[in-house]
Write an enzyme that holds these catalytic residues in place. Sequence first.
Site, PDB file in Angstrom:
ATOM      1  N   HIS A  67       8.901  -1.807  -7.330  1.00  0.00           N
ATOM      2  CA  HIS A  67       8.707  -2.895  -8.296  1.00  0.00           C
ATOM      3  C   HIS A  67       9.991  -3.614  -8.690  1.00  0.00           C
ATOM      4  O   HIS A  67       9.914  -4.659  -9.349  1.00  0.00           O
ATOM      5  CB  HIS A  67       7.975  -2.354  -9.534  1.00  0.00           C
ATOM      6  CG  HIS A  67       6.579  -1.919  -9.201  1.00  0.00           C
ATOM      7  ND1 HIS A  67       6.293  -0.646  -8.769  1.00  0.00           N
ATOM      8  CD2 HIS A  67       5.423  -2.604  -9.176  1.00  0.00           C
ATOM      9  CE1 HIS A  67       5.000  -0.560  -8.515  1.00  0.00           C
ATOM     10  NE2 HIS A  67       4.448  -1.736  -8.751  1.00  0.00           N
ATOM     11  N   GLU A 109      -4.476 -13.401  -3.902  1.00  0.00           N
ATOM     12  CA  GLU A 109      -5.738 -13.319  -3.172  1.00  0.00           C
ATOM     13  C   GLU A 109      -6.910 -12.850  -4.045  1.00  0.00           C
ATOM     14  O   GLU A 109      -7.979 -13.454  -4.052  1.00  0.00           O
ATOM     15  CB  GLU A 109      -5.465 -12.309  -2.055  1.00  0.00           C
ATOM     16  CG  GLU A 109      -6.443 -12.195  -0.982  1.00  0.00           C
ATOM     17  CD  GLU A 109      -6.245 -10.846  -0.263  1.00  0.00           C
ATOM     18  OE1 GLU A 109      -5.230 -10.149  -0.495  1.00  0.00           O
ATOM     19  OE2 GLU A 109      -7.150 -10.503   0.512  1.00  0.00           O
ATOM     20  N   ASP A 135       4.374 -11.501  -1.896  1.00  0.00           N
ATOM     21  CA  ASP A 135       4.127 -11.190  -0.481  1.00  0.00           C
ATOM     22  C   ASP A 135       4.105 -12.425   0.422  1.00  0.00           C
ATOM     23  O   ASP A 135       4.192 -12.299   1.640  1.00  0.00           O
ATOM     24  CB  ASP A 135       2.794 -10.453  -0.324  1.00  0.00           C
ATOM     25  CG  ASP A 135       2.798  -9.111  -1.026  1.00  0.00           C
ATOM     26  OD1 ASP A 135       3.895  -8.595  -1.310  1.00  0.00           O
ATOM     27  OD2 ASP A 135       1.710  -8.580  -1.310  1.00  0.00           O
ATOM     28  N   GLY A 166      -0.671  -8.405  -9.396  1.00  0.00           N
ATOM     29  CA  GLY A 166       0.704  -7.943  -9.573  1.00  0.00           C
ATOM     30  C   GLY A 166       1.550  -9.054 -10.171  1.00  0.00           C
ATOM     31  O   GLY A 166       1.389 -10.211  -9.805  1.00  0.00           O
TER      32      GLY A 166
HETATM   33  O1  F6P Z   1       0.282  -7.880  -4.040  1.00  0.00           O
HETATM   34  C1  F6P Z   1       1.598  -7.858  -4.432  1.00  0.00           C
HETATM   35  C2  F6P Z   1       2.173  -6.488  -4.363  1.00  0.00           C
HETATM   36  O2  F6P Z   1       3.466  -6.664  -4.783  1.00  0.00           O
HETATM   37  C3  F6P Z   1       2.076  -5.779  -2.998  1.00  0.00           C
HETATM   38  O3  F6P Z   1       3.105  -6.080  -2.111  1.00  0.00           O
HETATM   39  C4  F6P Z   1       2.076  -4.334  -3.402  1.00  0.00           C
HETATM   40  O4  F6P Z   1       1.403  -3.541  -2.463  1.00  0.00           O
HETATM   41  C5  F6P Z   1       1.336  -4.337  -4.680  1.00  0.00           C
HETATM   42  O5  F6P Z   1       1.540  -5.596  -5.264  1.00  0.00           O
HETATM   43  C6  F6P Z   1       1.701  -3.232  -5.625  1.00  0.00           C
HETATM   44  O6  F6P Z   1       0.909  -3.353  -6.740  1.00  0.00           O
HETATM   45  P1  F6P Z   1       0.920  -2.407  -8.020  1.00  0.00           P
HETATM   46  O7  F6P Z   1       1.961  -2.967  -8.941  1.00  0.00           O
HETATM   47  O8  F6P Z   1      -0.428  -2.532  -8.581  1.00  0.00           O
HETATM   48  O9  F6P Z   1       1.287  -1.047  -7.549  1.00  0.00           O
END
Ligand code: F6P
Length: 341
Positions: free
Chosen positions: A271, A103, A127, A10
């Site tokens: 987002h 991670e 996070d 992300g």
């Molecule tokens: O890992 C970071 C994060 O912002 C999480 O808090 C969230 O669940 C995830 O990314 C959302 O990701 P995506 O943009 O792929 O929906």
Amino acid sequence: MRVGVLTGGGDCPGLNAVIRAVVRKGVTQHGLDFVGFRNGWRGPLEGETVPLDVPAVRGILPRGGTILGSSRTNPFTIEGGVERIRENLAKFEVDVLIAIGGEDTLGVATKLGELGVQVVGVPKTIDNDLNATDYTFGFDTAVNIATEAIDRLHTTAESHHRAVVVEVMGRHTGWIALHSGLAGGANVILIPEVPFDVEQVCDWIRSRFRTNYSPIVVVAEGAVPAAGTMALASGEVDAFGHVRLGGIGNQLAGEIETRTGEEARAVVLGHIQRGGTPTAFDRWLATRFGLHAIDAVADQAWGVMVALRGTEIVRVPLADATTTLKTVPLEKYEEAKVFFG
Ligand code: F6P
């Protein structure tokens, strides 16, 4: 020496600040040469590159997102993925990779490092749940965005005598919920680490209404009800096996309305928490991570990740970032409970 740089997972405010610092110091002080890989691990996998030099990183410090693009591609789930990465690194004459990620991205970097690929890691995630570093950049920006939203929701909730449930990010951990909930004066904070009792939440809501205030509930997207108390909808799964979350806020608002008879609305920040310009703290942290990561490259310290300890930037084994998740300690959550209800 030629350095490949990629950003995976992300996106996160501060990624561009890392890229800028890495390139500026790498070129001017270490005499290094760079290539950018596009879209996380997809870049080295598919051989998608962009030129990366000092002119390419001018003006990007305050810009959110990443000029390199990102993805959640996992080369270990793709047939022949690791070989293709090796071939592309050789093709583009890349000696070392700087992987900027959370991670998952750093988990791939760790495994590639064990297979002999020269890698240095930079931790990122809004996070703040990566072990081995006190903070990750992006977190402070996300907390500030969520806090501003909570402030705004307080005034509209009061005008309409409604409960508002604010859903923030945090798939496995409640750092954003806890920090923004405390900063924004939330009346209930729910985090993934502590399953919640929906009836207890409703009691806090009722008590807040009794004092003529409108309750604000901050819930992390990964928060779960205690077993048997409330049914949950499930979502799709990504390349790293993570469920696509985002639903607990609406479900909880529905439960609150049904059980208390008070109007309840849900706001999912989503987002918005990851977009836009980084705070000064995140620019400072991301810049220093970049400066120290390129020093690690110059020292040929492969398999390490830069990390914040107090106010110092240190090097730790890459594997330390990914072995355990940094969850919210129970006592920190208990501390916040004085404001519940
Ligand atoms: O890992 C970071 C994060 O912002 C999480 O808090 C969230 O669940 C995830 O990314 C959302 O990701 P995506 O943009 O792929 O929906």
